[in-house]
Each structure stands twice: as structure tokens, then as C-alpha cells.
Design a protein around this motif. Structure first.
Motif, mmCIF file in Angstrom:
data_model
loop_
_atom_site.group_PDB
_atom_site.id
_atom_site.type_symbol
_atom_site.label_atom_id
_atom_site.label_comp_id
_atom_site.label_asym_id
_atom_site.label_seq_id
_atom_site.Cartn_x
_atom_site.Cartn_y
_atom_site.Cartn_z
ATOM 1 N N ARG A 104 32.523 33.790 40.410
ATOM 2 C CA ARG A 104 33.914 33.320 40.428
ATOM 3 C C ARG A 104 34.265 32.669 41.773
ATOM 4 O O ARG A 104 34.955 31.655 41.815
ATOM 5 N N ARG B 248 31.427 41.916 30.532
ATOM 6 C CA ARG B 248 32.734 42.333 30.023
ATOM 7 C C ARG B 248 33.068 41.461 28.825
ATOM 8 O O ARG B 248 33.030 40.225 28.939
ATOM 9 N N GLU C 94 35.427 39.934 27.523
ATOM 10 C CA GLU C 94 36.786 39.447 27.822
ATOM 11 C C GLU C 94 37.444 38.931 26.544
ATOM 12 O O GLU C 94 36.805 38.225 25.761
ATOM 13 N N GLU D 240 41.848 35.822 41.565
ATOM 14 C CA GLU D 240 41.369 37.045 42.216
ATOM 15 C C GLU D 240 39.876 36.915 42.480
ATOM 16 O O GLU D 240 39.085 36.869 41.547
ATOM 17 N N GLY E 53 33.818 38.743 43.183
ATOM 18 C CA GLY E 53 33.329 37.967 42.037
ATOM 19 C C GLY E 53 32.464 36.835 42.552
ATOM 20 O O GLY E 53 32.978 35.801 42.976
ATOM 21 N N HIS F 13 38.365 42.585 45.167
ATOM 22 C CA HIS F 13 39.268 43.694 44.868
ATOM 23 C C HIS F 13 38.737 44.940 45.566
ATOM 24 O O HIS F 13 37.557 45.257 45.455
ATOM 25 N N ARG G 150 36.120 32.885 34.457
ATOM 26 C CA ARG G 150 36.260 34.082 33.620
ATOM 27 C C ARG G 150 35.182 34.084 32.550
ATOM 28 O O ARG G 150 35.347 33.517 31.481
ATOM 29 N N GLY G 151 34.066 34.692 32.887
ATOM 30 C CA GLY G 151 32.945 34.736 31.959
ATOM 31 C C GLY G 151 32.851 36.093 31.298
ATOM 32 O O GLY G 151 33.584 37.024 31.626
HETATM 33 P P1 ATP Z 1 40.617 40.066 36.283
HETATM 34 O O1 ATP Z 1 41.953 40.706 36.561
HETATM 35 O O2 ATP Z 1 40.514 38.679 36.787
HETATM 36 O O3 ATP Z 1 40.173 40.246 34.860
HETATM 37 P P2 ATP Z 1 39.490 42.485 37.221
HETATM 38 O O4 ATP Z 1 40.610 42.972 38.076
HETATM 39 O O5 ATP Z 1 39.341 43.060 35.880
HETATM 40 O O6 ATP Z 1 39.560 40.895 37.131
HETATM 41 P P3 ATP Z 1 37.592 43.822 38.937
HETATM 42 O O7 ATP Z 1 37.253 44.974 38.071
HETATM 43 O O8 ATP Z 1 38.527 44.016 40.062
HETATM 44 O O9 ATP Z 1 38.101 42.615 37.996
HETATM 45 O O10 ATP Z 1 36.210 43.153 39.393
HETATM 46 C C1 ATP Z 1 35.895 42.754 40.729
HETATM 47 C C2 ATP Z 1 35.815 41.245 40.849
HETATM 48 O O11 ATP Z 1 34.939 40.678 39.866
HETATM 49 C C3 ATP Z 1 37.141 40.556 40.597
HETATM 50 O O12 ATP Z 1 37.929 40.560 41.758
HETATM 51 C C4 ATP Z 1 36.702 39.160 40.197
HETATM 52 O O13 ATP Z 1 36.515 38.357 41.336
HETATM 53 C C5 ATP Z 1 35.376 39.379 39.513
HETATM 54 N N1 ATP Z 1 35.535 39.282 38.053
HETATM 55 C C6 ATP Z 1 36.144 40.151 37.227
HETATM 56 N N2 ATP Z 1 36.096 39.754 35.952
HETATM 57 C C7 ATP Z 1 35.415 38.576 35.955
HETATM 58 C C8 ATP Z 1 35.027 37.663 34.926
HETATM 59 N N3 ATP Z 1 35.313 37.898 33.659
HETATM 60 N N4 ATP Z 1 34.333 36.564 35.281
HETATM 61 C C9 ATP Z 1 34.022 36.331 36.572
HETATM 62 N N5 ATP Z 1 34.360 37.155 37.582
HETATM 63 C C10 ATP Z 1 35.053 38.269 37.288
#
Ligand code: ATP
Ligand code: MG
Length: 475
Positions: A346, A189, A191, A306, A343, A309, A200-201
Motif C-alpha cells: 500500500r 483478507r 475485503e 492509512e 502496509g 498503524h 486495497r488488495g
Molecule cells: P483499513 O482500515 O485500510 O482496512 P486496517 O486498519 O484494517 O486497514 P491494519 O489491521 O491496521 O489494517 O493493518 C496494518 C496496515 O496494513 C494498514 O495500516 C495498511 O497500511 C495495510 N493494509 C490493511 N489492509 C490492507 C489491504 N487490504 N490492502 C493493502 N494494505 C492493507
């Protein structure tokens, strides 16, 4: 890899100890085979250890971004190394811990009938265009073009891919449902603000499960089954969590929950009712809503990371890709879906964030990269005679406590004082640090044992140690 273990030429793997007969590789040197027991020694671990705070800061470029404890500690002790913004090299200790975490996740997912798959990271644009997420996801989607000009993204999640896969199985019968498919793979992603190390990678590991059911009722049952498995996972890791009502975001569906670890560096705001079980991500609440919708008590606010999810998707994706099964009357019906993320990287960083002190890493006991660190006396010191004893103790522990085979590390940097090596071991957070100091020369020998997760320090004989270590759970 060669040479990490003294006297060992070929290693099947460093990360796992294959001491069960079924996993023994005949004809290979094996570090747990009788008579060929090898000792894992710290001096050979690839780990740029003990960076000073200023050295760590310069690694990350912009000092202001380095604001969380897990990131600082993980860089300092050589668990991760920055590669580019939001991308890290995962170094040997981290890989061991991650592999353990994946084993615990596998156990929980397979206990509810999950089947593990592995889907490509390259995901064709057509799939994403079909759901319009090619547009909706905007800049977050990392897009690539192959030599033929065909477009792909690097998968940030896999609803499209899995639904198309299941839709391609024309013979799916209601008898095969529920179908719970999951994977643990890298996700990509772009980000806007990658930060806090592994929290948050831009490239990270996620466990994503997708479920297919014959009816909404059955899909709800599956939903609660997966949520229960998540609860069990966090309990086993010893992590305090809250399950909150959540927004469905770009994934969609009709209902969603997040699993959050309450901690100040968390980027989510949670509203929790102190009187009943209501809790929600504030994103889902009307901002004027200061009271619990269930019992009217004033809500308290806290921050959270988080870590998981869950989404009830219904037929949002199955209707687009025509993911059908035949029901008991032989009629084709759309599958009711759910999707469930964890995650993985995470969770590891978040666990370190919530469990560690400012100076010392603490791991969920199941995930510690090594369970035991043995510290022999300094070369040339008064206690140096106990050095050989430490070697024997190493062999004795790994023989008498089979689950610790491959889990004991010998800090062979005997040019350093015991105190210096203890400091390193405390920082790294091995659950048990065993020191052969003055009392190792007594008869019987006593070893100083730092039980880092409980904070106790005790003196034990070899037998006492084995008794203590037999209790250690590994995965
Ligand atoms: P966030 O709100 O933190 O950006 P998200 O709601 O976009 O996360 P989901 O699509 O729900 O993320 O992804 C499922 C799981 O993957 C999340 O609950 C989180 O634990 C993990 N995750 C999401 N984005 C990242 C990231 N950039 N780096 C590490 N782990 C992540
Ligand atoms: Mg989410």
C-alpha cells in the motif's frame, strides 16, 4: 531471466546488484565483475508496456472500479497485472521497488533493535479460537481445511501466532526484553470491496512488528520508539504524513495511532487541528465534536490513506497465551505487548498516488526501480553515430558511480524515436533520463539530462554527469 543482460549467462539475481566483494559469487558470471560489465537493456524487461487507457480498463473488468491514478498508471506501464479481484501479479519493476522499500524498512526496524522473523501464512484455527477472533473476524478471514479436516486461516495479521511463539519460550528473562520481532510477509483478507489496485488488495504485503516489554512504562517507551522509526521512514521516503489518534478495531488494546498520507482517494476521514498538534481519525470522535478537544479551535477535515498503524496492546494477548518472562526477582510476569503494522504494497501505491502527475509516475527517489535510463539515438538518424558513445557512457557511469551499478537501464529500442522513448521514460519516472541527441556529437559530447524529480533539464558532459549522479542516494 537468462538473456536480459546482454552477454550474461547466469545471473545471481536481477533485483540486486552484488558489486560488493562480500556478495560476489565466485565462479559465476557477474554483471558487475571487472571486465564482464553487462548492460541492462529495456527491450528484455518483462513488462507489457504502454497500454492505452481503454486496454487498461478492460484488464480490470468493471470500469467503475478503476478510479484511482496509481492503479491506472501502474497497469498502464506494466508494473502490476490483475490476477483475480484484489490480487495482482507484481511485475519486475514493482518487485525491484518493493525490495528497496523492504530494505529501508529493515534499516529502520533494525536500528531500534528489531529482529526479523518469518511466520507461516497458514495459521491454525485453535489460535484464533483462543482469542475469539475466529468468530469476530467473520468473512474477512480466509479459511482453509487441510486433508485431515483441520482448519486454518490465511494470516490477516499475526498477534496470535507471535504470542504463542513467544509463550513457548519458557526461559525468557527480563534481561532479553524488550523483544522486538517483525516480519514482512503476505497477508490475506477477504475485503468486501477490494479496489484501487495495490491500495486495497485481498493479498498484500505487510510489515508487522510485535513487541514484548517488562512493564507498561517500558512498553510505552517502545511504542514511541517504533512511532519515531515510522516517522523516520516516511521522512526518508519524502512522503508527507500525519499521525492520528485511531480506533483499536478488532486488534484491540488501549491506544492506537495511524500514519496517514493525506490525499483525496483516501478512504479514511481525518480531523486535523490547524492550531495545535491534535489530529484524529474521525472514527474516534464524537460526531458532534467539531472543535479540537485540546485547544477548542475548529477542526478541519481531510481524507487519508492509512499506511501504518500502531497499537498498545498491554496484556490482551499475552494473558491468553501466557506469554511470560521472569523478572529480576525470578518471578513469572506477563509481557506487555505492542503491535505495529505498515502496509508495504500500500505504501508503494500510495506514494505513486501522491507524487505522480496524471500522466507520469514519480517515485520516492530511494524506491525508483532504476535510477537512470539512457536513451541512445534512433537507428539511421543523423545522431546515430552517438550510439556507441551511449554504450561507453553506460559503462563509465556504472564504473565511476558504484552505487548505480545495476541501476542503469539502456533503452535499446532504437527503432523508436528519441521523443517516443523519452515519453515512455517520463511516464515510468526514472529519476534521471539521459539522452544522446544532437549535442552528443559535439566535442566534448553533451548529454541531455532530465532530472525528473526536480523537473530540470540540463546538458552535461560525461564528467558533469558523473558529478551529478554521485549525489544519488540508493538503498
Ligand atoms: P483499513 O482500515 O485500510 O482496512 P486496517 O486498519 O484494517 O486497514 P491494519 O489491521 O491496521 O489494517 O493493518 C496494518 C496496515 O496494513 C494498514 O495500516 C495498511 O497500511 C495495510 N493494509 C490493511 N489492509 C490492507 C489491504 N487490504 N490492502 C493493502 N494494505 C492493507
Ligand atoms: Mg488499521
Amino acid at each position: 531471466m537468462e538473456g536480459l543482460l546482454t552477454r550474461c549467462r547466469v545471473l545471481p539475481t536481477l533485483a540486486t546488484c552484488s558489486c560488493q566483494p562480500s556478495r560476489y559469487v565466485p565462479g559465476r558470471f557477474h554483471h558487475c565483475a571487472p571486465g564482464r560489465r553487462q548492460r541492462l537493456v529495456l527491450s528484455r524487461v518483462f513488462q507489457p508496456q504502454n497500454l492505452r487507457e481503454d486496454q487498461v480498463l478492460s484488464l480490470e473488468g468493471k470500469v467503475s472500479d478503476l478510479t484511482c491514478k496509481s492503479q491506472r498508471l501502474m497497469l498502464q506501464v506494466g508494473l502490476i497485472y490483475p490476477a483475480s479481484p484484489g490480487c495482482y501479479h507484481l511485475l519486475p519493476y514493482t518487485v525491484r521497488a518493493l525490495e528497496k522499500l523492504v530494505r529501508v524498512i529493515d534499516q529502520e526496524m533494525q536500528a531500534i533493535g528489531g529482529q526479523k522473523v518469518n511466520m507461516p501464512s497458514l495459521s491454525p484455527a485453535e489460535l484464533w479460537q483462543a482469542t475469539n477472533r475466529w468468530n469476530l473476524m467473520g468473512k474477512e478471514l480466509l479459511r482453509v481445511r487441510d486433508r485431515h479436516g483441520k482448519e486454518y486461516c490465511l494470516g490477516p495479521t499475526h498477534e496470535e501466532a507471535i504470542t504463542a511463539l513467544v509463550a513457548s519460550q519458557k526461559q525468557l528473562s527480563y534481561k532479553q526484553l524488550p523483544l522486538l520481532l517483525y516480519q514482512v510477509t503476505r497477508k490475506f483478507r477477504d475485503e468486501p470491496r477490494p479496489r484501487f489496485g495495490l491500495l486495497r488488495g485481498r493479498e498484500f504485503y505487510m510489515k508487522d512488528m510485535y513487541t514484548f516489554d517488562a512493564s507498561p512504562e517500558a512498553a510505552w517507551q517502545t511504542y514511541s520508539l517504533v512511532c519515531d522509526a515510522y516517522c523516520s521512514l516516511f521522512h526518508r521516503l519524502g512522503l508527507q504524513f500525519v499521525k492520528v489518534q485511531a480506533d483499536v478495531g478488532s486488534i484491540g488494546g488501549t491506544m492506537s495511532h495511524e500514519f496517514q498520507l493525506p490525499v483525496d482517494v483516501g478512504e479514511d476521514r481525518l480531523a486535523i487541528c490547524p492550531s495545535c498538534s491534535f489530529s484524529a481519525n474521525v472514527e474516534t470522535l464524537d460526531l458532534s465534536q467539531m472543535n479540537c478537544p485540546a485547544c477548542q479551535s475548529p477542526l478541519t477535515e481531510t481524507k487519508g490513506i492509512e499506511v501504518g498503524h500502531t497499537f498498545y496492546l498491554g496484556t490482551k494477548y499475552s494473558s491468553i497465551f501466557n506469554a511470560q518472562f521472569t523478572n529480576f526477582q525470578g518471578k513469572p510476569c506477563l509481557a506487555e505487548m505492542g503491535c505495529y503494522g505498515l502496509g508495504v504494497t500500500r505504501i508503494l501505491a500510495a506514494a505513486i498516488e501522491v507524487l505522480s502527475t496524471e500522466d507520469c509516475i514519480r517515485w520516492p527517489h530511494l524506491l525508483a526501480p532504476y535510477q537512470v535510463c539512457l536513451v541512445p539515438p534512433k537507428k539511421g538518424s543523423k545522431e546515430a553515430a552517438a550510439a556507441e558513445l551511449t554504450g561507453h557512457l553506460y559503462d563509465h557511469i556504472t564504473e565511476a558511480v558504484p552505487q548505480l551499478c545495476g541501476e542503469v537501464l539502456l533503452d535499446d529500442r532504437t527503432h523508436l524515436t528519441i521523443g517516443n522513448r523519452l515519453k515512455d521514460a517520463r511516464k515510468l519516472g526514472y529519476p534521471y533520463v539521459i539522452i544522446a541527441g544532437k549535442r552528443a556529437l559535439e566535442d566534448p559530447a553533451y548529454f541531455e539530462v532530465w532530472c525528473q524529480n526536480t523537473g530540470e533539464v540540463v546538458f552535461l558532459t560525461k564528467e558533469g554527469l558523473v558529478e551529478l549522479l554521485t549525489q544519488v542516494q540508493t538503498v
